[in-house]
Write a protein that holds these residues in place. Structure first.
Motif, short mmCIF file in Angstrom:
data_model
loop_
_atom_site.label_atom_id
_atom_site.label_comp_id
_atom_site.label_asym_id
_atom_site.label_seq_id
_atom_site.Cartn_x
_atom_site.Cartn_y
_atom_site.Cartn_z
N ILE A 55 0.84 -1.20 0.00
CA ILE A 55 0.00 0.00 0.00
C ILE A 55 0.88 1.25 0.00
N ASN A 56 2.00 1.18 0.69
CA ASN A 56 2.90 2.33 0.74
C ASN A 56 3.66 2.57 -0.56
N PRO A 59 0.28 4.85 -2.36
CA PRO A 59 -0.88 5.07 -1.49
C PRO A 59 -1.98 5.93 -2.09
N THR A 89 -3.51 4.23 10.30
CA THR A 89 -3.91 4.13 8.90
C THR A 89 -5.42 4.29 8.76
#
Length: 102
Positions: A55-56, A59, A89
């Motif tokens: 996800i990073n 993002p 998050t």
């Protein structure tokens, strides 16, 4: 509807496979985007589990998918290599969605 895992490491994917969830190991932002496009087009997949590291990698695109697409639901899963706090998050996601800092 099925679950599907996008993971950056084999350990997480193997754990998910033990639970009956298929998936793939990917590493780069290009691979993430290509896999997401393919998964989004599959009507049988209802929930995509993604590791924090993936996800990073991109993002903004993933959060855009989360906010605009009804299906599949993209869920961040912590793994043994993760360093972030999942509650932060979730807080960030909710703040972006409703426009209020919690």
């Amino acid at each position: 509807m099925k679950f599907y895992t996008l993971s950056d490491n084999v350990d997480t994917l193997m754990g998910m496979r033990l639970a009956g969830i298929e998936g793939e190991v990917i590493h780069t932002a290009d691979e993430v985007l290509a896999s997401l496009r393919r998964v989004m087009a599959d009507p049988s997949i209802g929930i995509v589990l993604m590791t924090e590291k993936l996800i990073n990698t991109c993002p903004n695109i993933i959060y855009r998918y989360k906010l605009t697409q009804k299906r599949p639901l993209i869920v961040e899963v912590p793994d043994r290599h993760g360093e972030g706090d999942v509650s932060q998050t979730i807080e960030k996601y909710v703040s972006e969605a409703i426009g209020i800092k919690l």
